[in-house]
Scaffold this motif. Structure first.
Motif, short mmCIF file in Angstrom:
data_model
loop_
_atom_site.label_atom_id
_atom_site.label_comp_id
_atom_site.label_asym_id
_atom_site.label_seq_id
_atom_site.Cartn_x
_atom_site.Cartn_y
_atom_site.Cartn_z
N GLY A 173 0.83 -1.20 0.00
CA GLY A 173 0.00 0.00 0.00
C GLY A 173 0.86 1.24 0.00
O GLY A 173 2.09 1.16 0.09
N CYS A 174 0.23 2.39 -0.12
CA CYS A 174 0.97 3.64 -0.14
C CYS A 174 0.87 4.36 1.20
O CYS A 174 -0.04 4.13 1.98
N VAL A 175 1.84 5.22 1.43
CA VAL A 175 1.87 6.02 2.65
C VAL A 175 1.56 7.47 2.29
O VAL A 175 2.22 8.06 1.46
N SER A 176 0.56 8.01 2.91
CA SER A 176 0.28 9.44 2.82
C SER A 176 0.17 9.92 4.26
O SER A 176 1.18 10.24 4.89
N THR A 177 -1.04 9.89 4.81
CA THR A 177 -1.17 10.16 6.24
C THR A 177 -0.73 8.95 7.07
O THR A 177 -0.53 9.07 8.26
N GLY A 178 -0.62 7.80 6.42
CA GLY A 178 -0.24 6.58 7.12
C GLY A 178 -1.40 5.82 7.70
O GLY A 178 -1.25 4.67 8.12
N GLY A 179 -2.58 6.44 7.75
CA GLY A 179 -3.70 5.86 8.46
C GLY A 179 -4.21 4.54 7.92
O GLY A 179 -4.30 3.55 8.65
N ALA A 199 5.47 -0.75 2.31
CA ALA A 199 4.96 0.62 2.29
C ALA A 199 5.62 1.37 1.14
O ALA A 199 6.84 1.48 1.08
N CYS A 200 4.81 1.87 0.22
CA CYS A 200 5.33 2.61 -0.94
C CYS A 200 5.08 4.11 -0.75
O CYS A 200 4.05 4.51 -0.21
N ASP A 201 6.02 4.90 -1.23
CA ASP A 201 5.85 6.34 -1.17
C ASP A 201 6.47 6.96 -2.41
O ASP A 201 7.27 6.33 -3.11
N ALA A 206 8.74 12.93 2.63
CA ALA A 206 9.54 12.72 3.84
C ALA A 206 8.85 11.79 4.83
O ALA A 206 9.33 11.61 5.94
N ALA A 207 7.72 11.18 4.43
CA ALA A 207 6.93 10.38 5.36
C ALA A 207 7.69 9.16 5.88
O ALA A 207 7.46 8.71 7.01
N LEU A 208 8.59 8.60 5.07
CA LEU A 208 9.36 7.44 5.49
C LEU A 208 10.80 7.80 5.83
O LEU A 208 11.65 6.93 5.99
N GLY A 209 11.07 9.08 5.96
CA GLY A 209 12.41 9.53 6.26
C GLY A 209 13.05 10.25 5.08
O GLY A 209 12.58 10.13 3.95
#
Length: 343
Positions: A173-179, A199-201, A206-209
């Motif tokens: 899945g993708c990471v935006s808000t992470g929810g 987790a894809c971004d 900067a959500a995953l660093g």
């Protein structure tokens, strides 16, 4: 059914039959575009509003104010119309004109932020505007999709149950808000700890660093890591650029009849990375939204030319997928130790 809200959820899963899927492996797509507003954000919005009404943070007939890059605003606007709530959505110039008209069709008020923050993004600027509006509307409720624990909690308790109906090795899945990804991952791992999560971004998030830099995709990425991004839920991560994600969208539309949003193209490419570069035999990928939101951007050749987007063909994507190095975190939990798969 007594309300449009009862149609949220129960989205279908299809197996992708395409030459990019490695022989002997399976790629399943969970099509969240079958929600009434064509995205997974219908689930998130419903969960947040129901929790707020239950707790008393939102009064019946009250006002909801939220920052959105597109889809959550549509969902909140629909729910507001169905429940008799006033909704104010705070957006930025990256939002499509179609989305703005969508909000207004449901009766929502649109507040546009035109000045980016110091990093060149708009998310922080939007949140600052939300804070101003909360002072102007005493008693209004901010769902705060970024940090409200009710976001992943709803996906853990409700959405994750739909992902338990199929056997697969990796959830992507993708990471935006992470929810949604954190919540679904937690719910799945509780009963099936052997399932891994990728987790894809988007490259630049900067959500995953890492440092933030501007990117084109909507509905994915952040200029910071939100409280709802629970790193302990993820076993792998991948950073994918605009070019590869958008190329994936265009190929799947023309060759598989799947009209997907940019975040879904990103997830589909990440899922293929996993199938090419790991021992996983089957992957279930969460397709967050429909391409109907992006017909005037991702699916418009003139827009792509203006944005200097390079479209890769199937063979070029295959070569990149075969060359990628996909590795698991050494600890299995420490996301910071996972090499980023950037293109």
């Amino acid at each position: 059914m007594k309300s449009i809200l009862e149609t949220i959820g129960s989205c279908p899963i299809v197996e992708l039959s395409h030459s990019l899927v490695p022989s002997g492996k399976k790629l399943y797509l969970k099509l969240e575009q079958f929600n009434p507003n064509h995205s997974i954000k219908d689930r998130t919005a419903l969960g947040l509003v129901l929790a707020a009404l239950k707790s008393g943070h939102l009064a019946p007939g009250g006002t909801v104010i939220e920052s959105t890059s597109g889809n959550l605003g549509k969902s909140l606007a629909m729910i507001g119309a169905a429940m008799g709530l006033k909704v104010i959505v705070v957006v930025d110039p990256k939002v499509s004109s179609t989305a703005v008209n969508w909000y207004k069709a449901y009766g929502a008020q649109v507040d546009m932020v035109n000045t980016p923050d110091g990093q060149g993004g708009y998310q922080r600027a939007r949140i600052e505007r939300v804070q101003q509006l909360l002072h102007e509307h005493p008693g209004a409720y901010w769902p705060n999709q970024y940090d409200n624990p009710q976001n992943p909690a709803y996906h853990d308790e409700v959405t994750a149950k739909e992902f338990a109906r199929l056997d697969y090795d990796v959830l992507v899945g993708c990471v935006s808000t992470g929810g949604h990804l954190s919540g679904i991952a937690r719910g799945i791992k509780r009963d099936r700890p052997q399932v891994k999560v990728l987790a894809c971004d988007v490259l630049g998030s900067a959500a995953l660093g890492g440092a933030f830099s501007p990117y084109l995709l909507n509905g994915v990425g952040l200029a910071w890591r939100s409280a709802n991004t629970h790193l302990d839920c993820f076993d792998y991560h991948s950073l994918i650029d605009d070019h590869h994600a958008i190329s994936m969208c265009r190929i799947l539309a023309r060759e598989s009849g799947l009209l997907l949003g940019g975040s879904a193209g990103l997830v589909a490419y990440g899922a293929l990375q996993c199938l090419y570069g790991s021992s996983a035999k089957s992957v279930l990928a969460i397709m967050p939204d429909s391409g109907t939101n992006y017909l005037d951007t991702l699916y418009d050749d003139r827009w792509l030319e203006q944005k200097n987007i390079h479209l890769y063909g199937v063979e070029a994507l295959r070569q990149d997928l075969q060359a990628n190095e996909f590795k698991r975190s050494r600890s299995g939990r420490d996301l910071e130790s996972v090499p980023s798969l950037s293109y």
